[in-house]
Structures are given as C-alpha cells and as structure tokens.
Scaffold this motif. Structure first.
Motif, mmCIF file in Angstrom:
data_model
loop_
_atom_site.group_PDB
_atom_site.id
_atom_site.type_symbol
_atom_site.label_atom_id
_atom_site.label_comp_id
_atom_site.label_asym_id
_atom_site.label_seq_id
_atom_site.Cartn_x
_atom_site.Cartn_y
_atom_site.Cartn_z
ATOM 1 N N SER A 1 1.594 9.342 -5.743
ATOM 2 C CA SER A 1 2.058 10.707 -5.454
ATOM 3 C C SER A 1 3.086 11.166 -6.482
ATOM 4 N N ASN A 2 4.001 10.274 -6.845
ATOM 5 C CA ASN A 2 5.018 10.614 -7.843
ATOM 6 C C ASN A 2 4.382 10.919 -9.194
ATOM 7 N N LYS A 3 3.341 10.172 -9.519
ATOM 8 C CA LYS A 3 2.660 10.402 -10.807
ATOM 9 C C LYS A 3 1.988 11.777 -10.812
ATOM 10 N N ARG A 4 1.313 12.122 -9.702
ATOM 11 C CA ARG A 4 0.660 13.434 -9.644
ATOM 12 C C ARG A 4 1.689 14.555 -9.737
ATOM 13 N N LEU A 5 2.828 14.352 -9.042
ATOM 14 C CA LEU A 5 3.880 15.370 -9.065
ATOM 15 C C LEU A 5 4.479 15.505 -10.464
ATOM 16 N N THR A 6 4.714 14.370 -11.115
ATOM 17 C CA THR A 6 5.266 14.390 -12.476
ATOM 18 C C THR A 6 4.313 15.077 -13.437
ATOM 19 N N ASN B 1 0.830 -1.213 0.000
ATOM 20 C CA ASN B 1 0.000 0.000 0.000
ATOM 21 C C ASN B 1 0.862 1.258 0.000
ATOM 22 N N ARG B 2 1.959 1.223 0.781
ATOM 23 C CA ARG B 2 2.844 2.393 0.816
ATOM 24 C C ARG B 2 3.499 2.625 -0.532
ATOM 25 N N ILE B 3 3.956 1.539 -1.146
ATOM 26 C CA ILE B 3 4.590 1.664 -2.471
ATOM 27 C C ILE B 3 3.595 2.226 -3.481
ATOM 28 N N ASN B 4 2.362 1.713 -3.452
ATOM 29 C CA ASN B 4 1.335 2.205 -4.368
ATOM 30 C C ASN B 4 1.039 3.679 -4.117
ATOM 31 N N SER B 5 1.037 4.065 -2.822
ATOM 32 C CA SER B 5 0.789 5.464 -2.482
ATOM 33 C C SER B 5 1.913 6.354 -2.988
#
Length: 256
Positions: A62-67, A54-58
């Motif tokens: 988050s990285n996708k939204r930031l990118t 779950n943490r990895i998916n989170s």
C-alpha cells in the motif's frame, strides 16, 4: 503485616506463554483444544507470525502504491501533507492546486464533465453507505438476543468473548475491503466445509469403534468354551453394536 498486604496487592506476573496466548485472538480452537497443548500453541504461534508477515507485506504494498501516486502527482502529495498538518480541506485544496481547479471547472467542458461525474459517484456512494449503516443498526437490534444466547450456549468467559468478537471483526474488515489473503480464504473454507469434515470424522470414529468392539468380542469368543443354546436363548451377536451410539455433541452435554 504491611509487607504481606503489599505482596497481596502485587499483580501476578504472566508467563511468556500467557502473554503470547493473549495475542492469539484470531486462532480458532477446535473441540477440546487448549493452548496448553504444545502442538496447538505452536500452530497458533506459526499462524500469528504468518498473519503478521502478511500484514507487513500488505502495508508495504500500500505504501508503495501511495508513493508512486505521489511521485506521479506531486500536488496530491501537497494536499495530503496540508491535511495532515491540520489545514481545512478547501484551504488545503487551494494551497495545493492554486486556481487550476477553479479555472478548469469554469473554462474546460471536459474537466467540468469529469467533475460532475465525480459528484454523481459521491452521491451514489453516500446513499449506499447510509443504507448499509441503517441496515447495520437494524440488524444490531434484531440479532442482539441471538448473540447473547450464543455466547451463553458456548459458555464464553469475558476473555473468550473478546477474542471471538475480535476474530469476527478482523474477518469482516478483510471481507469488506476484499483482502482475500490465503489466511482469510482458509477461514472461509474451514467454515464452509466444517459440517462435512465433522460428519466424516464422526463416521470414521464410529467405524473405528465398531471394528475395535468386533475385535474384542471375537477375542472373548475365542477364549470362551462353546455352550449350546436354543434359538430362543441366543443373545444378540454383538451387544455393543446394538447400543444407541452417542454423538460427540451428546457427550459434551453429559460432561458439562
């Protein structure tokens, strides 16, 4: 002699199981449960793996939204890159946006309005954060004795205290950031329904004990010759049922 002293100073090597158990800080043990029980150990291992996934998916989300945000606004990406390299904030803003911000504030009323709204939001957030920090410090002093008494009551060793504190800290972090994952919701649900579930379990346990004692009493009666007694000599129909039942909490105190 020197070799023996050297061997005594060598720390005991932990087993793979012990190393895994040290990672199970978020796994709440039930009454009487230990990680020596394979069922408990593998349940904790499964939960650890689920939490990690779950943490990895989170993080990936988050990285996708930031990118995506950086792709849509490259200047914001330049700003963060400059800050990451150690640049001063104002210098990084100037390097990333040039005179655009200054010109907008001086010549664009709509841009100036948005800026002023942002300043008001900043001040409001800053004030709320200061109030939260003040309340935290006040409560830390107020409830420090309660925490100490609770730890003493539960007879926590240093390792258990550390696990308990980390468990609370992780849960609070999730609540503050509104990270309502299934794991967090499960913890909150267990906390809300714990008393009810415990009471139901105790009732089921007492009922099962009563039925067992009734069965034993009936079996004993079937095998015992009937003896005529007067009404005044008749004992209670089932002496087991007339004993005061001891709750699991009282049993725990007796076994300490």
């Amino acid at each position: 002699m020197a070799e023996e002293e050297k061997k005594e100073n060598v720390p005991e090597q932990k087993t793979k199981r012990q190393l895994w158990i040290e990672k199970f800080t978020d796994y709440p043990l039930g009454e009487g449960q230990t990680f020596d029980d394979d069922e408990v150990f593998f349940s904790a291992l499964d939960k650890y793996d689920e939490d990690r996934t779950n943490r990895i998916n989170s993080f990936e989300e988050s990285n996708k939204r930031l990118t995506d945000a950086f792709i849509n606004n490259p200047k914001a990406a330049m700003l963060l890159s400059s800050l990451a390299d150690g640049s001063d904030v104002l210098t990084a803003i100037a390097e990333s946006f040039g005179p655009d911000i200054k010109n907008a504030l001086e010549n664009d009323p709509e841009a100036r309005k948005k800026y002023d709204e942002g300043i008001l939001a900043y001040q409001k957030n800053k004030s709320e954060l200061e109030e939260i920090e003040r309340k935290q410090e006040e409560n830390a002093r107020k409830f420090s004795k309660v925490i100490e008494d609770f730890i003493a009551e539960k007879e926590m060793d240093e390792s258990t205290q550390s696990q308990f504190k980390e468990y609370i800290s992780n849960l609070l972090d999730s609540l503050v950031t509104w990270e309502f994952s299934k794991d967090v919701l499960e913890r909150l649900w267990r906390g809300m329904t714990y008393d009810e579930a415990t009471e139901e379990a105790e009732i089921r346990g007492r009922n099962a004990k009563i039925e067992l004692e009734k069965k034993r009493a009936n079996e004993a009666t079937d095998k015992t010759p009937m003896i005529e007694q007067g009404a005044n000599d008749m004992p209670n129909s089932n002496p087991f049922l007339n004993r005061r039942r001891i709750s699991i909490w009282e049993r725990g105190k007796q076994n300490r």
